[in-house]
Design a protein around this motif. Structure first.
Motif, PDB file in Angstrom:
ATOM      1  N   UNK A  15       3.377  -5.176  -6.795  1.00  0.00           N
ATOM      2  CA  UNK A  15       3.073  -3.748  -6.198  1.00  0.00           C
ATOM      3  C   UNK A  15       2.124  -4.037  -4.878  1.00  0.00           C
ATOM      4  N   UNK A  16       2.350  -3.334  -4.081  1.00  0.00           N
ATOM      5  CA  UNK A  16       1.801  -3.421  -2.853  1.00  0.00           C
ATOM      6  C   UNK A  16       1.147  -2.008  -2.335  1.00  0.00           C
ATOM      7  N   UNK A  17      -0.017  -2.059  -1.951  1.00  0.00           N
ATOM      8  CA  UNK A  17      -0.533  -0.552  -1.526  1.00  0.00           C
ATOM      9  C   UNK A  17      -0.542  -0.565  -0.022  1.00  0.00           C
ATOM     10  N   UNK A  18      -0.200   0.369   0.764  1.00  0.00           N
ATOM     11  CA  UNK A  18       0.061   0.596   2.023  1.00  0.00           C
ATOM     12  C   UNK A  18      -1.050   1.588   2.546  1.00  0.00           C
ATOM     13  N   UNK A  19      -1.824   1.164   3.567  1.00  0.00           N
ATOM     14  CA  UNK A  19      -2.758   2.128   4.043  1.00  0.00           C
ATOM     15  C   UNK A  19      -2.296   3.229   5.097  1.00  0.00           C
ATOM     16  N   UNK A  24       9.735   4.256   4.995  1.00  0.00           N
ATOM     17  CA  UNK A  24      10.118   4.821   3.830  1.00  0.00           C
ATOM     18  C   UNK A  24       9.431   4.377   2.795  1.00  0.00           C
ATOM     19  N   UNK A  25       8.349   3.765   2.786  1.00  0.00           N
ATOM     20  CA  UNK A  25       7.324   3.199   1.754  1.00  0.00           C
ATOM     21  C   UNK A  25       6.251   4.077   1.709  1.00  0.00           C
ATOM     22  N   UNK A  26       6.071   4.618   0.567  1.00  0.00           N
ATOM     23  CA  UNK A  26       4.867   5.568   0.616  1.00  0.00           C
ATOM     24  C   UNK A  26       3.689   4.715   0.426  1.00  0.00           C
ATOM     25  N   UNK A  27       2.442   5.184   0.413  1.00  0.00           N
ATOM     26  CA  UNK A  27       1.114   4.575   0.325  1.00  0.00           C
ATOM     27  C   UNK A  27       1.009   3.732  -0.870  1.00  0.00           C
ATOM     28  N   UNK A  28       1.413   4.060  -1.892  1.00  0.00           N
ATOM     29  CA  UNK A  28       1.510   3.138  -3.037  1.00  0.00           C
ATOM     30  C   UNK A  28       1.016   3.744  -4.284  1.00  0.00           C
ATOM     31  N   UNK A  29       1.050   2.725  -5.326  1.00  0.00           N
ATOM     32  CA  UNK A  29       1.688   1.472  -5.031  1.00  0.00           C
ATOM     33  C   UNK A  29       3.137   1.565  -4.903  1.00  0.00           C
TER      34      UNK A  29
END
Length: 168
Positions: A15-19, A24-29
């Protein structure tokens, strides 16, 4: 059984969290499959017992962050930092150390990937539970090309400098 040079990475969830939301990737995870994510790429992996722990924060991860350009110059597409922590902790730790855009902070919250490659370390006696051994690894198109494992409690073989020397 510990993964060996020449073997393919297993399919396991990281899993990866984005700031910031991107591509197309949400903040996360955000959920990624280790085998699929490594396919077609040259990846340098560092794994460590825990976010915010002394050696991990002062030496191991900063070494890879500081040498990202040297890794890129030697053909590395991505650097992954894997730890048995959750994506929120890994994201916050990466932000604090300036990993953004340099090192992907990959959370292995339940040690699925770590156990699948035989790198688990039981630190229950120290109140930490199941964690990852400290190692670095070079992976090309999903196949392990080198592994540098440190004995528990040491930081001798898995540094950015050692892995860079292995990239001819």
């Amino acid at each position: 059984m510990t993964i060996q040079v020449g073997e393919k990475l297993p399919s396991a969830t990281l899993y990866e969290f984005f700031h910031e939301e991107t591509g197309g990737c949400a903040l996360g995870p955000n959920k990624f499959d280790s085998a699929s994510e490594a396919a077609g790429k040259k990846v340098a992996i560092l794994a460590l017992p825990g976010a915010y722990t002394p050696t991990c924060s002062a030496k191991h991860l900063p070494g890879f962050i500081n040498k990202v350009n040297e890794f890129k110059a030697k053909g590395i597409d991505e650097i992954w930092c894997i730890s048995v922590n959750d994506a929120f902790v890994m994201g916050a730790w990466g932000k604090e150390l300036g990993a953004g855009g340099k090192v992907r902070m990959m959370a292995d919250g339940v040690a699925e990937f770590t156990k699948a490659i035989g790198m688990e370390l039981d630190l229950s006696a120290r109140g930490l539970g199941i964690r990852s051994n400290r190692y670095s690894m070079l992976v090309e198109d999903g196949v392990v090309k080198s592994i540098n494992l440190d004995p528990p409690g040491t930081f001798e073989h898995s540094s950015a400098e050692v892995l860079l020397q292995q990239l001819a």
